[in-house]
Design a protein around this motif. Structure first.
Motif, PDB file in Angstrom:
ATOM      1  N   UNK A  44       0.843  -1.184   0.000  1.00  0.00           N
ATOM      2  CA  UNK A  44       0.000   0.000   0.000  1.00  0.00           C
ATOM      3  C   UNK A  44       0.882   1.240   0.000  1.00  0.00           C
ATOM      4  N   UNK A  45       0.461   2.256  -0.725  1.00  0.00           N
ATOM      5  CA  UNK A  45       1.134   3.544  -0.687  1.00  0.00           C
ATOM      6  C   UNK A  45       0.176   4.546  -0.054  1.00  0.00           C
ATOM      7  N   UNK A  46       0.570   5.053   1.113  1.00  0.00           N
ATOM      8  CA  UNK A  46      -0.232   6.068   1.800  1.00  0.00           C
ATOM      9  C   UNK A  46       0.059   7.417   1.162  1.00  0.00           C
ATOM     10  N   UNK A  47      -0.995   8.202   0.927  1.00  0.00           N
ATOM     11  CA  UNK A  47      -0.884   9.492   0.257  1.00  0.00           C
ATOM     12  C   UNK A  47      -1.010  10.632   1.254  1.00  0.00           C
ATOM     13  N   UNK A  48      -0.545  11.795   0.868  1.00  0.00           N
ATOM     14  CA  UNK A  48      -0.702  12.992   1.680  1.00  0.00           C
ATOM     15  C   UNK A  48      -2.184  13.207   1.977  1.00  0.00           C
ATOM     16  N   UNK A  49      -2.503  13.431   3.234  1.00  0.00           N
ATOM     17  CA  UNK A  49      -3.889  13.675   3.628  1.00  0.00           C
ATOM     18  C   UNK A  49      -4.706  12.432   3.919  1.00  0.00           C
ATOM     19  N   UNK A  50      -4.139  11.245   3.724  1.00  0.00           N
ATOM     20  CA  UNK A  50      -4.878  10.004   3.988  1.00  0.00           C
ATOM     21  C   UNK A  50      -4.984   9.788   5.497  1.00  0.00           C
ATOM     22  N   UNK A  51      -6.193   9.543   5.978  1.00  0.00           N
ATOM     23  CA  UNK A  51      -6.424   9.324   7.400  1.00  0.00           C
ATOM     24  C   UNK A  51      -5.990   7.918   7.795  1.00  0.00           C
ATOM     25  N   UNK A  52      -5.249   7.836   8.900  1.00  0.00           N
ATOM     26  CA  UNK A  52      -4.779   6.559   9.410  1.00  0.00           C
ATOM     27  C   UNK A  52      -5.325   6.386  10.819  1.00  0.00           C
ATOM     28  N   UNK A  53      -5.954   5.253  11.059  1.00  0.00           N
ATOM     29  CA  UNK A  53      -6.477   4.918  12.374  1.00  0.00           C
ATOM     30  C   UNK A  53      -5.373   4.207  13.151  1.00  0.00           C
ATOM     31  N   UNK A  54      -5.007   4.769  14.287  1.00  0.00           N
ATOM     32  CA  UNK A  54      -3.973   4.190  15.143  1.00  0.00           C
ATOM     33  C   UNK A  54      -4.635   3.396  16.258  1.00  0.00           C
ATOM     34  N   UNK A  55      -4.061   2.270  16.626  1.00  0.00           N
ATOM     35  CA  UNK A  55      -4.583   1.504  17.752  1.00  0.00           C
ATOM     36  C   UNK A  55      -4.029   2.027  19.070  1.00  0.00           C
ATOM     37  N   UNK A  56      -2.949   2.785  19.014  1.00  0.00           N
ATOM     38  CA  UNK A  56      -2.367   3.409  20.204  1.00  0.00           C
ATOM     39  C   UNK A  56      -2.897   4.831  20.299  1.00  0.00           C
ATOM     40  N   UNK A  57      -3.437   5.198  21.425  1.00  0.00           N
ATOM     41  CA  UNK A  57      -3.948   6.557  21.611  1.00  0.00           C
ATOM     42  C   UNK A  57      -2.784   7.475  21.997  1.00  0.00           C
ATOM     43  N   UNK A  58      -2.525   8.462  21.159  1.00  0.00           N
ATOM     44  CA  UNK A  58      -1.339   9.285  21.330  1.00  0.00           C
ATOM     45  C   UNK A  58      -1.391  10.178  22.560  1.00  0.00           C
ATOM     46  N   UNK A  59      -2.575  10.561  23.014  1.00  0.00           N
ATOM     47  CA  UNK A  59      -2.648  11.396  24.208  1.00  0.00           C
ATOM     48  C   UNK A  59      -2.377  10.597  25.479  1.00  0.00           C
ATOM     49  N   UNK A  60      -2.138   9.294  25.350  1.00  0.00           N
ATOM     50  CA  UNK A  60      -1.715   8.463  26.475  1.00  0.00           C
ATOM     51  C   UNK A  60      -0.205   8.227  26.445  1.00  0.00           C
ATOM     52  N   UNK A  61       0.458   8.651  25.379  1.00  0.00           N
ATOM     53  CA  UNK A  61       1.912   8.468  25.252  1.00  0.00           C
ATOM     54  C   UNK A  61       2.633   9.679  25.829  1.00  0.00           C
ATOM     55  N   UNK A  62       3.644   9.424  26.634  1.00  0.00           N
ATOM     56  CA  UNK A  62       4.378  10.563  27.175  1.00  0.00           C
ATOM     57  C   UNK A  62       5.250  11.200  26.106  1.00  0.00           C
ATOM     58  N   UNK A  63       5.657  10.408  25.118  1.00  0.00           N
ATOM     59  CA  UNK A  63       6.423  10.982  24.020  1.00  0.00           C
ATOM     60  C   UNK A  63       6.320  10.091  22.784  1.00  0.00           C
ATOM     61  N   UNK A  64       6.172  10.720  21.631  1.00  0.00           N
ATOM     62  CA  UNK A  64       6.194  10.030  20.350  1.00  0.00           C
ATOM     63  C   UNK A  64       6.880  10.958  19.360  1.00  0.00           C
ATOM     64  N   UNK A  65       7.195  10.436  18.187  1.00  0.00           N
ATOM     65  CA  UNK A  65       7.903  11.289  17.237  1.00  0.00           C
ATOM     66  C   UNK A  65       7.345  11.157  15.835  1.00  0.00           C
ATOM     67  N   UNK A  66       7.443  12.270  15.125  1.00  0.00           N
ATOM     68  CA  UNK A  66       7.120  12.352  13.709  1.00  0.00           C
ATOM     69  C   UNK A  66       8.443  12.243  12.974  1.00  0.00           C
ATOM     70  N   UNK A  67       8.543  11.290  12.060  1.00  0.00           N
ATOM     71  CA  UNK A  67       9.773  11.070  11.310  1.00  0.00           C
ATOM     72  C   UNK A  67       9.484  11.326   9.835  1.00  0.00           C
ATOM     73  N   UNK A  68      10.234  12.243   9.223  1.00  0.00           N
ATOM     74  CA  UNK A  68       9.999  12.635   7.835  1.00  0.00           C
ATOM     75  C   UNK A  68      11.308  12.538   7.065  1.00  0.00           C
ATOM     76  N   UNK A  69      11.254  11.931   5.877  1.00  0.00           N
ATOM     77  CA  UNK A  69      12.458  11.864   5.042  1.00  0.00           C
ATOM     78  C   UNK A  69      12.069  11.829   3.571  1.00  0.00           C
ATOM     79  N   UNK A  70      12.988  12.290   2.744  1.00  0.00           N
ATOM     80  CA  UNK A  70      12.856  12.128   1.293  1.00  0.00           C
ATOM     81  C   UNK A  70      14.245  12.243   0.672  1.00  0.00           C
ATOM     82  N   UNK A  71      14.441  11.616  -0.507  1.00  0.00           N
ATOM     83  CA  UNK A  71      15.763  11.594  -1.128  1.00  0.00           C
ATOM     84  C   UNK A  71      16.107  12.843  -1.933  1.00  0.00           C
TER      85      UNK A  71
END
Length: 145
Positions: free
Chosen positions: A30-57
């Motif tokens: 699958x290729x996820x596109x910009x703006x595509x909604x993703x349902x997470x099973x982990x609730x982020x407001x319960x995480x003390x820390x998480x990270x957004x990782x972005x890369x491109x060549x």
């Protein structure tokens, strides 16, 4: 509205934009596109820390990525989207990681009466001006609650 399923836990990295191979929860590539909604099973407001990782060549121009998050409402629908972070990468490409605290997420006031906290389990990344080939945007938990 359709949702793409991310990883059941944010233990590795849940893809928001980019290609993913077949997995136990998704029977095909699958290729996820910009703006595509993703349902997470982990609730982020319960995480003390998480990270957004972005890369491109590399791309024709600099690229900006905005991470949007939303809570699940009691009726199972998506609440209002909030901007959690914005990062930029130069046209030459590279990788950037933005650390976020789930405890710092501020839900839209209109949603507060209709959620059971923790509730932030929808995510999407908006890429502008365009998504370069080979770009990857993901979320990963770094420290559990």
């Amino acid at each position: 509205m359709t949702y793409g399923n991310g990883n059941p836990l944010l233990d590795a990295e849940t893809t928001l934009v980019g290609w993913t191979n077949r997995s136990a929860i998704r029977n095909s590539e699958h290729t996820f596109l910009s703006g595509e909604e993703v349902l997470l099973n982990t609730k982020l407001d319960a995480a003390s820390r998480f990270s957004l990782v972005v890369s491109h060549p590399g791309a024709d121009s600099p690229v900006e990525v905005e991470l949007l998050l939303a809570p699940v409402l009691r009726d199972g629908t998506t609440g209002n989207w909030i901007s959690a972070a914005t990062v930029a990468l130069p046209a030459e490409g590279g990788r950037v990681e933005a650390f976020l605290s789930g405890r710092d997420l501020q839900l839209n006031a209109a949603d507060l009466a209709d959620v059971d906290l923790p509730a932030v389990c929808f995510a999407k990344a908006l890429v502008s001006p365009a998504t370069p080939e080979g770009m990857h945007v993901g979320l990963t938990a770094t420290i559990p609650a």
